[in-house]
Design an enzyme around this catalytic site. Structure first.
Site, PDB file in Angstrom:
ATOM      1  N   SER A 156       0.841  -1.200   0.000  1.00  0.00           N
ATOM      2  CA  SER A 156       0.000   0.000   0.000  1.00  0.00           C
ATOM      3  C   SER A 156       0.874   1.247   0.000  1.00  0.00           C
ATOM      4  CB  SER A 156      -0.878   0.017   1.257  1.00  0.00           C
ATOM      5  OG  SER A 156      -1.554   1.252   1.363  1.00  0.00           O
ATOM      6  N   TYR A 171      -1.377  -0.661  10.174  1.00  0.00           N
ATOM      7  CA  TYR A 171      -1.587  -1.035   8.769  1.00  0.00           C
ATOM      8  C   TYR A 171      -0.368  -0.624   7.935  1.00  0.00           C
ATOM      9  CZ  TYR A 171      -3.691  -1.045   4.071  1.00  0.00           C
ATOM     10  OH  TYR A 171      -3.953  -1.268   2.732  1.00  0.00           O
TER      11      TYR A 171
HETATM   12  N1  NAD Z   1      -8.568  -0.567  -2.066  1.00  0.00           N
HETATM   13  C1  NAD Z   1      -7.534   0.235  -1.897  1.00  0.00           C
HETATM   14  O1  NAD Z   1      -7.604   1.460  -2.121  1.00  0.00           O
HETATM   15  C2  NAD Z   1      -6.225  -0.308  -1.417  1.00  0.00           C
HETATM   16  C3  NAD Z   1      -5.191   0.601  -1.160  1.00  0.00           C
HETATM   17  C4  NAD Z   1      -3.970   0.122  -0.735  1.00  0.00           C
HETATM   18  C5  NAD Z   1      -3.769  -1.229  -0.568  1.00  0.00           C
HETATM   19  N2  NAD Z   1      -4.772  -2.107  -0.818  1.00  0.00           N
HETATM   20  C6  NAD Z   1      -4.494  -3.521  -0.603  1.00  0.00           C
HETATM   21  O2  NAD Z   1      -4.961  -4.290  -1.699  1.00  0.00           O
HETATM   22  C7  NAD Z   1      -5.355  -5.585  -1.235  1.00  0.00           C
HETATM   23  C8  NAD Z   1      -6.775  -5.880  -1.730  1.00  0.00           C
HETATM   24  O3  NAD Z   1      -7.637  -4.916  -1.162  1.00  0.00           O
HETATM   25  P1  NAD Z   1      -9.151  -4.685  -1.587  1.00  0.00           P
HETATM   26  O4  NAD Z   1      -9.348  -3.222  -1.597  1.00  0.00           O
HETATM   27  O5  NAD Z   1      -9.526  -5.498  -2.762  1.00  0.00           O
HETATM   28  O6  NAD Z   1      -9.862  -5.227  -0.261  1.00  0.00           O
HETATM   29  P2  NAD Z   1     -11.177  -6.109  -0.031  1.00  0.00           P
HETATM   30  O7  NAD Z   1     -11.554  -5.864   1.386  1.00  0.00           O
HETATM   31  O8  NAD Z   1     -12.172  -5.846  -1.095  1.00  0.00           O
HETATM   32  O9  NAD Z   1     -10.627  -7.594  -0.215  1.00  0.00           O
HETATM   33  C9  NAD Z   1      -9.794  -8.188   0.706  1.00  0.00           C
HETATM   34  C10 NAD Z   1     -10.181  -9.654   0.823  1.00  0.00           C
HETATM   35  O10 NAD Z   1      -9.267 -10.294   1.735  1.00  0.00           O
HETATM   36  C11 NAD Z   1     -10.000 -11.278   2.444  1.00  0.00           C
HETATM   37  N3  NAD Z   1      -9.342 -11.612   3.710  1.00  0.00           N
HETATM   38  C12 NAD Z   1      -9.320 -10.872   4.851  1.00  0.00           C
HETATM   39  N4  NAD Z   1      -8.682 -11.533   5.827  1.00  0.00           N
HETATM   40  C13 NAD Z   1      -8.280 -12.720   5.307  1.00  0.00           C
HETATM   41  C14 NAD Z   1      -7.586 -13.844   5.821  1.00  0.00           C
HETATM   42  N5  NAD Z   1      -7.183 -13.879   7.090  1.00  0.00           N
HETATM   43  N6  NAD Z   1      -7.348 -14.895   4.997  1.00  0.00           N
HETATM   44  C15 NAD Z   1      -7.772 -14.880   3.703  1.00  0.00           C
HETATM   45  N7  NAD Z   1      -8.447 -13.847   3.149  1.00  0.00           N
HETATM   46  C16 NAD Z   1      -8.707 -12.774   3.949  1.00  0.00           C
HETATM   47  C17 NAD Z   1     -11.366 -10.623   2.681  1.00  0.00           C
HETATM   48  O11 NAD Z   1     -12.351 -11.602   2.979  1.00  0.00           O
HETATM   49  C18 NAD Z   1     -11.592  -9.885   1.376  1.00  0.00           C
HETATM   50  O12 NAD Z   1     -12.348 -10.665   0.454  1.00  0.00           O
HETATM   51  C19 NAD Z   1      -5.243  -5.549   0.294  1.00  0.00           C
HETATM   52  O13 NAD Z   1      -4.031  -6.131   0.686  1.00  0.00           O
HETATM   53  C20 NAD Z   1      -5.209  -4.066   0.599  1.00  0.00           C
HETATM   54  O14 NAD Z   1      -4.523  -3.787   1.812  1.00  0.00           O
HETATM   55  C21 NAD Z   1      -6.004  -1.668  -1.227  1.00  0.00           C
END
Ligand code: NAD
Length: 264
Positions: A156, A171
């Site tokens: 991130s 985080y």
């Molecule tokens: N959306 C953003 O703007 C953003 C920004 C920076 C980083 N990210 C990173 O991108 C990645 C995807 O994020 P997203 O926005 O699609 O989030 P999201 O919440 O839509 O998806 C994350 C998924 O991870 C699963 N998950 C959570 N805990 C888990 C576990 N213990 N074991 C297995 N699965 C688990 C959840 O059930 C969920 O389906 C994450 O690592 C997030 O930190 C996202």
């Protein structure tokens, strides 16, 4: 022999594991859809995956890409090393090998440093950092044996600039760890023809942004040079580049997908 860069299907018959796929609005789902469109055989993994969810997602992907593809869904808590081992074993049993792992599983919590409890800290670290470590370690055993493989980890912007637009210091620390872990894997395993790269997204439209008010969202968009938030398909595009031979000489890299909000 034809140059593989001219392939229209960049992942034809490649076996790709993608974690964090259960929500149709997630980065993981968009990546699974794009990979399937490019001919990959996918293993979709999530804490809340079950047969019904896997079938629903497969149906949705089939409609979007308009062709047949192979996919299995597996439930796994990435915090558990034995769950991660099970995913790798089942993927190999089902598809015969694994070519690529994309780690999108993750959680976020927005809170000030002084409000973070020990439980909050452990949970964020366990899912985001230990979870990434666990599944990378399990898949690397397969990759070392075949002397090939690709890892794409999701960190991130928070891990780069000291705190996120969303997410507390725990985080940010967990994502800084993911960047460092990925670079270490890249260095250690490059001699075995294994690549590892990390993507740092910011402000991608997924359930992770659901906690923000309209006003907070507008304020953040004002500071993004591209003046909008990102689409999951745009993040999936970066994953496709890193998973495929298009990026064959790229390892240890950190790719920003952030609309220009952090240019360095
Ligand atoms: N959306 C953003 O703007 C953003 C920004 C920076 C980083 N990210 C990173 O991108 C990645 C995807 O994020 P997203 O926005 O699609 O989030 P999201 O919440 O839509 O998806 C994350 C998924 O991870 C699963 N998950 C959570 N805990 C888990 C576990 N213990 N074991 C297995 N699965 C688990 C959840 O059930 C969920 O389906 C994450 O690592 C997030 O930190 C996202």
């Amino acid at each position: 022999m034809k140059n593989s860069q001219y392939n229209l299907l960049q992942l034809q018959n490649k076996v790709c594991i993608i974690t964090g796929v259960a929500s149709r609005r997630s980065i993981g789902y968009a990546t699974a859809e794009l990979f399937a469109a490019h001919g990959a055989k996918t293993v979709i993994v999530d804490l809340v995956m079950n047969e019904q969810t896997a079938n629903d997602l497969a149906e949705s992907i089939a409609v979007q890409i308009g062709k047949k593809f192979e996919m299995i869904g597996l439930q796994c808590d990435v915090r558990s090393a034995s769950d991660c081992e099970m995913v790798i074993q089942k993927a190999v049993t089902h598809f015969g090998t694994i070519d690529c792992l994309v780690n999108c599983a993750g959680i976020v919590k927005s809170e000030g440093m002084l409000s973070i409890t020990e439980q909050d800290y452990d949970l964020i670290m366990d899912v985001n950092l230990k979870g990434t470590f666990n599944i990378c370690k399990s898949v690397l055993k397969v990759f070392v044996e075949k002397q090939a493989g690709v890892i794409v980890n999701l960190a991130s912007l928070a891990g780069q600039r000291g705190g996120g637009l969303v997410g507390g210091s725990h985080y940010a620390a967990s994502k800084g760890g993911v960047i460092s872990l990925t670079r270490s894997i890249a260095r250690e395993f490059a001699p075995m023809n294994i690549r590892a790269n990390v993507i740092c997204p910011a402000m991608i439209e997924t359930p992770m942004l659901d906690g923000l008010s309209e006003e907070q969202l507008e304020n953040v968009i004002t500071g993004i040079p591209l003046k909008r938030i990102g689409k999951t398909s745009e993040l999936a595009g970066a994953c496709l580049f890193l998973a495929s031979e298009l990026s064959g000489f790229v390892t240890g890299a950190t790719i920003d997908v952030n609309g220009g909000i952090h240019i360095h």
